[in-house]
Design a protein around this motif. Structure first.
Motif, short mmCIF file in Angstrom:
data_model
loop_
_atom_site.label_atom_id
_atom_site.label_comp_id
_atom_site.label_asym_id
_atom_site.label_seq_id
_atom_site.Cartn_x
_atom_site.Cartn_y
_atom_site.Cartn_z
N LYS A 189 1.63 -16.58 -72.03
CA LYS A 189 2.03 -17.45 -73.14
C LYS A 189 2.02 -18.92 -72.73
O LYS A 189 1.53 -19.78 -73.48
CB LYS A 189 3.44 -17.07 -73.62
CG LYS A 189 3.50 -15.76 -74.40
CD LYS A 189 4.94 -15.49 -74.84
CE LYS A 189 5.02 -14.24 -75.69
NZ LYS A 189 6.41 -13.97 -76.13
N ASN A 193 -0.52 -21.60 -74.39
CA ASN A 193 0.05 -22.75 -75.12
C ASN A 193 -0.51 -24.07 -74.61
O ASN A 193 -0.66 -25.04 -75.37
CB ASN A 193 1.58 -22.75 -74.99
CG ASN A 193 2.23 -21.68 -75.83
OD1 ASN A 193 1.65 -21.19 -76.79
ND2 ASN A 193 3.45 -21.30 -75.47
N SER A 266 -7.70 -18.73 -80.33
CA SER A 266 -6.78 -18.28 -81.38
C SER A 266 -6.59 -16.76 -81.32
O SER A 266 -5.49 -16.26 -81.56
CB SER A 266 -7.29 -18.69 -82.76
OG SER A 266 -8.60 -18.17 -82.99
N ARG A 269 -4.51 -15.83 -78.10
CA ARG A 269 -3.10 -16.17 -78.38
C ARG A 269 -2.46 -15.10 -79.26
O ARG A 269 -1.30 -14.71 -79.05
CB ARG A 269 -3.02 -17.53 -79.08
CG ARG A 269 -3.10 -18.72 -78.14
CD ARG A 269 -3.06 -20.02 -78.95
NE ARG A 269 -3.00 -21.19 -78.08
CZ ARG A 269 -3.21 -22.43 -78.50
NH1 ARG A 269 -3.49 -22.66 -79.79
NH2 ARG A 269 -3.15 -23.44 -77.65
N ASN A 270 -3.20 -14.62 -80.23
CA ASN A 270 -2.71 -13.58 -81.12
C ASN A 270 -2.33 -12.32 -80.32
O ASN A 270 -1.28 -11.72 -80.54
CB ASN A 270 -3.78 -13.25 -82.17
CG ASN A 270 -3.28 -12.35 -83.27
OD1 ASN A 270 -2.20 -11.78 -83.20
ND2 ASN A 270 -4.08 -12.19 -84.31
N TRP A 272 -1.44 -12.05 -77.19
CA TRP A 272 -0.33 -12.22 -76.25
C TRP A 272 0.95 -12.75 -76.89
O TRP A 272 1.93 -13.04 -76.18
CB TRP A 272 -0.76 -13.12 -75.10
CG TRP A 272 -1.65 -12.38 -74.16
CD1 TRP A 272 -3.01 -12.29 -74.18
CD2 TRP A 272 -1.23 -11.56 -73.07
NE1 TRP A 272 -3.47 -11.47 -73.19
CE2 TRP A 272 -2.41 -11.01 -72.47
CE3 TRP A 272 0.01 -11.24 -72.52
CZ2 TRP A 272 -2.35 -10.16 -71.37
CZ3 TRP A 272 0.06 -10.39 -71.42
CH2 TRP A 272 -1.11 -9.86 -70.86
N ASP A 273 0.99 -12.84 -78.20
CA ASP A 273 2.20 -13.25 -78.90
C ASP A 273 3.11 -12.03 -79.06
O ASP A 273 3.33 -11.53 -80.17
CB ASP A 273 1.85 -13.87 -80.25
CG ASP A 273 3.08 -14.41 -80.98
OD1 ASP A 273 4.10 -14.65 -80.31
OD2 ASP A 273 3.00 -14.57 -82.21
N ASN A 318 2.32 -6.78 -84.88
CA ASN A 318 2.42 -8.14 -85.41
C ASN A 318 1.41 -8.40 -86.50
O ASN A 318 1.60 -9.29 -87.35
CB ASN A 318 2.22 -9.16 -84.28
CG ASN A 318 3.40 -9.21 -83.33
OD1 ASN A 318 4.48 -8.71 -83.63
ND2 ASN A 318 3.18 -9.80 -82.16
#
Length: 490
Positions: A189, A193, A266, A269-270, A272-273, A318
């Motif tokens: 994360k 980021n 993008s 990130r999705n 690992w959120d 998610n």
């Protein structure tokens, strides 16, 4: 149609087919759509493709929509995130890996995301005299090599970030060390980021690729038609290592590799959120029985689900994807997990993309990788197979897995009997080895762990283990064997 005309009329298709031909030859063994197209071309068209294939091999082909341009655009819009711990024992390796990635991708944004830091500290802004941002911790100042490694990292990396502090969880399996999934998730994360480019390669800091083969594989497969509802904007590349085949020895749906992810920032990130694993999940099988019929590898779990399963099912949850995975070998999710694998990911074989890891190099040569993990050619076949017939793709691997299970006795009852027999014979074994000055006392955990470990060995290694356990462990270079040895003997 002559070669030149064919190239002019079909630059993108020619590039795709030629790229595959340059990699595998005209009649590669893999069941590949591009090779199939090549075989359907007439003589002149084949000649044109072969010309392009040769140009690609030597890095000379560009074309209107050519691969070289795609390579270039990705390379210039790429963030590379190396994530993992930083300590005296690995800082030289991290520095060398940073330099390697810079050599491979001169224009990339390189980020080191540190899960735990024991070596390096930032230099306060008011104390900086040049571009240096980091220095060796004062605890390690006499260590010149470590100090030089910090300087290399500082010079090469565009950014160094420290993950949110966390603590380890209990072991996933009895023979494992602490479960460090919380460190991995927080480091991923933090690195993601900090990343700012369109594409990202998030990768373990102890792993590198020796060349750019992964890019060619990505470009060849990223635009494959997607048969099911898509979650990600584009497919994300993952490794075959630890992308587990749910039809074989370890029936673990949704167990996709977490060694690296390559794709749109993008999308990664999705993925690992996700939240950290819960403490209760890590102790699940301390109080709950394993599923009836669980085999010798499946009963070796303490946690409700594996780390990889936690990451990817959290990602699915998610994104409102319905899935079933109440426990690690819940086979009700087998078909759906393969549909997700087909639709959202690209499998990259470690041997083809030249994955190198010094710390876990034994994983690249283990024979179990062949039948436990899903490989690129099997992933490619998923696209042309009805989900109801997915199992047919893996029949040879299933047959081999069944033989392994038969040789190793697969049930929990059999493991418990093995432990009882081992303990009954323990006195005899200790008397037998009493004349051996290398023998060490067997610990109480060892009386449980050793018989389980014996069951997971292949027949050849099992015979050696039975003949002389101490010699077996002392000769072994396998890290898991060393851990078992340290736990089992005083």
């Amino acid at each position: 149609m002559d070669c030149h005309a064919y190239l002019q009329e079909h630059p993108a298709k020619t590039a795709q087919i030629a790229f595959c031909v340059s990699r595998e030859g005209c009649y590669g063994k893999k069941d590949n759509n591009a090779l199939f197209c090549f075989r359907k071309l007439n003589l002149w068209q084949r000649s044109g493709v072969l010309i392009v294939a040769r140009l690609i091999r030597y890095g000379l082909y560009r074309g209107d929509e050519g691969l070289k341009d795609n390579f270039k655009s990705i390379s210039e819009n790429l963030s590379i995130i190396m994530q993992g711990p930083l300590h005296v024992g690995n800082i030289v390796q991290i520095a060398n890996h940073s330099r390697h990635w810079r050599d491979l991708f001169p224009d990339a944004e390189i980020i080191l995301s540190i899960s735990t830091n024991e070596v390096m500290e930032s230099i306060p802004q008011h104390e900086r005299t040049g571009r240096e941002r980091y220095k060796i911790s004062h605890w390690h100042e006499p260590n010149v090599i470590a100090s030089n490694a910090v300087n290399v990292i500082d010079y090469i990396c565009d950014d160094v970030v420290l993950a949110e502090p966390t603590i380890p969880l209990p072991p996933i399996k009895p023979t494992d060390g602490p479960n460090n999934s919380s460190f991995m998730i927080n480091a991923a994360k933090a690195g993601l980021n900090a990343a700012s480019r369109k594409y990202v390669l998030r990768i373990r800091s102890d792993v590198i690729f020796l060349n750019k083969n992964f890019l060619s594989l990505y470009l060849e497969n990223v635009d494959r038609p997607r048969r099911f509802r898509s979650i990600l904007k584009q497919r994300v590349m993952i490794c075959n290592l630890f992308t587990v085949n749910p039809f074989c020895v370890e029936r673990l749906p949704y167990h996709y590799s977490d060694w690296f992810n390559f794709g749109l920032l993008s999308d990664v990130r999705n993925i690992w959120d996700v939240p950290l694993m819960s403490y209760s999940d890590t102790l699940f099988y301390k109080v709950n029985p394993h599923k009836k019929g669980s085999n010798f590898r499946e009963v070796n779990f303490n946690t409700r689900i594996g780390v990889e399963q936690h990451i990817y099912t959290s990602f699915l949850k998610n994104n409102n994807h319905d899935y079933i995975l109440d426990f690690h070998n819940d086979t009700r999710g087998t078909i759906d997990s393969l549909k997700v694998l087909e639709n959202e990911f690209i499998i990259a074989d470690a041997n083809y993309i030249k994955v190198l890891t010094q710390d876990r190099s034994d994983y690249l040569t283990f024979d179990w990788v062949d039948y436990i993990c899903i490989h690129y050619n099997q992933w490619a076949k998923l696209h042309t197979t009805s989900p109801a017939n997915y199992r047919s793709i893996f029949l040879d691997k299933i047959e081999k897995s069944n033989k392994i299970l038969q040789e190793n006795s697969g049930t929990k009852d059999e493991i418990e009997r093995e432990i009882e027999e081992f303990n009954e014979e323990g006195e005899c074994h200790e008397n037998h080895f009493s004349g051996n000055d290398k023998i060490k006392g067997l610990t109480i955990p060892g009386r449980v762990i050793l018989p389980i470990y014996k069951l997971i060995l292949i027949p050849k290694m099992k015979k050696k283990f039975e003949k002389d356990r101490i010699a077996f462990f002392e000769d072994s270079k396998n890290k898991i064997a060393k851990k078992v040895y340290n736990i089992s003997y005083k």
